[in-house]
Design a protein around this motif. Structure first.
Motif, PDB file in Angstrom:
ATOM      1  N   SER A  91      42.383  37.341  52.235  1.00 19.76           N
ATOM      2  CA  SER A  91      41.116  37.789  51.630  1.00 19.76           C
ATOM      3  C   SER A  91      39.952  37.745  52.623  1.00 19.76           C
ATOM      4  CB  SER A  91      40.785  36.936  50.405  1.00 19.76           C
ATOM      5  OG  SER A  91      40.620  35.592  50.781  1.00 19.76           O
ATOM      6  N   ARG A  92      40.063  36.928  53.659  1.00 16.04           N
ATOM      7  CA  ARG A  92      38.952  36.842  54.621  1.00 16.04           C
ATOM      8  C   ARG A  92      38.863  38.091  55.477  1.00 16.04           C
ATOM      9  NH1 ARG A  92      40.985  31.631  57.536  1.00 16.04           N
ATOM     10  NH2 ARG A  92      42.900  32.657  56.895  1.00 16.04           N
TER      11      ARG A  92
ATOM     12  N   ASP B 135      39.916  30.321  48.790  1.00 20.24           N
ATOM     13  CA  ASP B 135      39.156  29.074  48.995  1.00 20.24           C
ATOM     14  C   ASP B 135      38.414  29.085  50.331  1.00 20.24           C
ATOM     15  OD1 ASP B 135      41.165  27.462  51.035  1.00 20.24           O
ATOM     16  OD2 ASP B 135      42.259  28.667  49.598  1.00 20.24           O
ATOM     17  N   LYS B 136      38.855  29.961  51.242  1.00 20.47           N
ATOM     18  CA  LYS B 136      38.214  30.035  52.556  1.00 20.47           C
ATOM     19  C   LYS B 136      36.940  30.885  52.539  1.00 20.47           C
ATOM     20  CE  LYS B 136      41.859  28.665  55.481  1.00 20.47           C
ATOM     21  NZ  LYS B 136      41.853  28.007  56.776  1.00 20.47           N
ATOM     22  N   LEU B 137      36.703  31.540  51.401  1.00 21.84           N
ATOM     23  CA  LEU B 137      35.502  32.379  51.284  1.00 21.84           C
ATOM     24  C   LEU B 137      34.410  31.618  50.538  1.00 21.84           C
ATOM     25  CD1 LEU B 137      37.033  35.784  50.105  1.00 21.84           C
ATOM     26  CD2 LEU B 137      36.144  35.261  52.374  1.00 21.84           C
TER      27      LEU B 137
ATOM     28  N   PRO C 158      42.216  43.518  43.500  1.00 16.25           N
ATOM     29  CA  PRO C 158      43.412  42.697  43.697  1.00 16.25           C
ATOM     30  C   PRO C 158      43.226  41.343  42.995  1.00 16.25           C
ATOM     31  CG  PRO C 158      42.067  42.715  45.686  1.00 16.25           C
ATOM     32  CD  PRO C 158      41.447  43.702  44.741  1.00 16.25           C
ATOM     33  N   ILE C 159      44.320  40.669  42.729  1.00  9.78           N
ATOM     34  CA  ILE C 159      44.224  39.334  42.118  1.00  9.78           C
ATOM     35  C   ILE C 159      43.803  38.338  43.198  1.00  9.78           C
ATOM     36  CG2 ILE C 159      45.523  37.464  41.030  1.00  9.78           C
ATOM     37  CD1 ILE C 159      47.275  39.525  39.692  1.00  9.78           C
ATOM     38  N   ALA C 160      42.759  37.579  42.909  1.00  8.28           N
ATOM     39  CA  ALA C 160      42.296  36.562  43.850  1.00  8.28           C
ATOM     40  C   ALA C 160      43.122  35.298  43.659  1.00  8.28           C
ATOM     41  CB  ALA C 160      40.818  36.274  43.599  1.00  8.28           C
TER      42      ALA C 160
ATOM     43  N   LYS D  85      44.417  26.157  43.535  1.00  7.37           N
ATOM     44  CA  LYS D  85      45.195  26.519  42.335  1.00  7.37           C
ATOM     45  C   LYS D  85      44.459  27.551  41.478  1.00  7.37           C
ATOM     46  CE  LYS D  85      47.476  21.990  41.948  1.00  7.37           C
ATOM     47  NZ  LYS D  85      48.376  22.195  43.064  1.00  7.37           N
ATOM     48  N   VAL D  86      44.044  28.608  42.114  1.00  9.46           N
ATOM     49  CA  VAL D  86      43.344  29.701  41.422  1.00  9.46           C
ATOM     50  C   VAL D  86      44.241  30.940  41.409  1.00  9.46           C
ATOM     51  CG1 VAL D  86      41.408  31.329  41.615  1.00  9.46           C
ATOM     52  CG2 VAL D  86      41.038  28.898  42.037  1.00  9.46           C
TER      53      VAL D  86
END
Ligand code: GTP
Ligand code: MG
Length: 192
Positions: free
Chosen positions: A115-116, A145-147, A169-171, A177-178
């Motif tokens: 995602s980054r 989580d890195k964003l 897209p699904i994050a 745990k998301v």
């Protein structure tokens, strides 16, 4: 999804070693180190069923896991890792291609994007390649989580645009745990 049992089946180095099964199968694809193996563990609520590593290129074989004695999750080797010699990359590419073209019960492929950074050239190639098979593809934006929280939607929209997706897209984050339930929900039609 209620996980009643998980079982490692085989690490296949060649197509001959792919198990002969007649149940649904779902494969996980994406570049090296994007978190494919960790995602499988997190979906199954297991820490170490699938081997993971901070060094890219950990998964080199096609790994089959049998879930609830009913369907398989398949961890594919990651692509696009520069330190893997070209000959070996080619070999993995062939193995992945053979896998995708030879599994009659393959119900869908989960394609995982960082995602980054958004989709890489290889990710887009993989998407293009998959579009030639009659199998649905689910895109996951991983490691969110890195964003920064405020950046998440922007990154999801960029992935949507670059990959021409009908929906965001699904994050997902294994660390936080998301997104796990959302993924299982999306897989439901593939498994029933
Ligand atoms: N911050 C964060 N790190 C993650 C997440 N998922 C995986 N990682 C880390 O990313 C690294 C690679 O994870 P793997 O699951 O081994 O990646 P892979 O895609 O299977 O990699 P290959 O087997 O080399 O293709 C490990 O250090 C994981 O701990 C996540 O959601 N957030
Ligand atoms: Mg792996």
């Amino acid at each position: 999804m209620k996980i009643k049992s998980t079982e490692f089946v085989i690490s296949a180095a060649t197509a001959e070693q792919f198990p002969k099964t007649d149940h649904a199968e779902i494969a996980f694809a994406g570049k090296s180190n994007v978190g494919k193996s960790t995602l499988i563990n997190s979906m199954l609520n297991r820490k170490n069923l699938v081997k993971t590593s901070s060094t890219p290129g950990k998964t080199r074989l096609v790994n089959f896991f049998l879930i609830n004695n009913a369907f398989s999750l398949v961890d594919l080797p990651g692509y696009g890792f520069a330190k893997v010699p070209p000959a070996m990359q080619k070999e993995w590419g062939k193995l992945i291609e053979t896998y995708l073209s030879q599994r009659p019960f393959l119900k869908g492929v989960i394609l995982i994007i960082d995602s980054r950074h958004g989709p890489t050239v290889n990710d887009l190639q993989m998407q293009e390649w998959l579009s030639h098979y009659p199998i649905p593809v689910l895109i996951i934006a991983n490691k969110i989580d890195k964003l920064k929280r405020s950046q998440v939607v922007k990154h999801l929209k960029q992935i949507q645009t670059k990959m021409g997706l009908a929906e965001l897209p699904i994050a997902h984050s294994s660390l936080k745990k998301v997104g796990r339930e959302e993924i299982w929900k999306a897989l439901h039609p593939w498994l029933s």
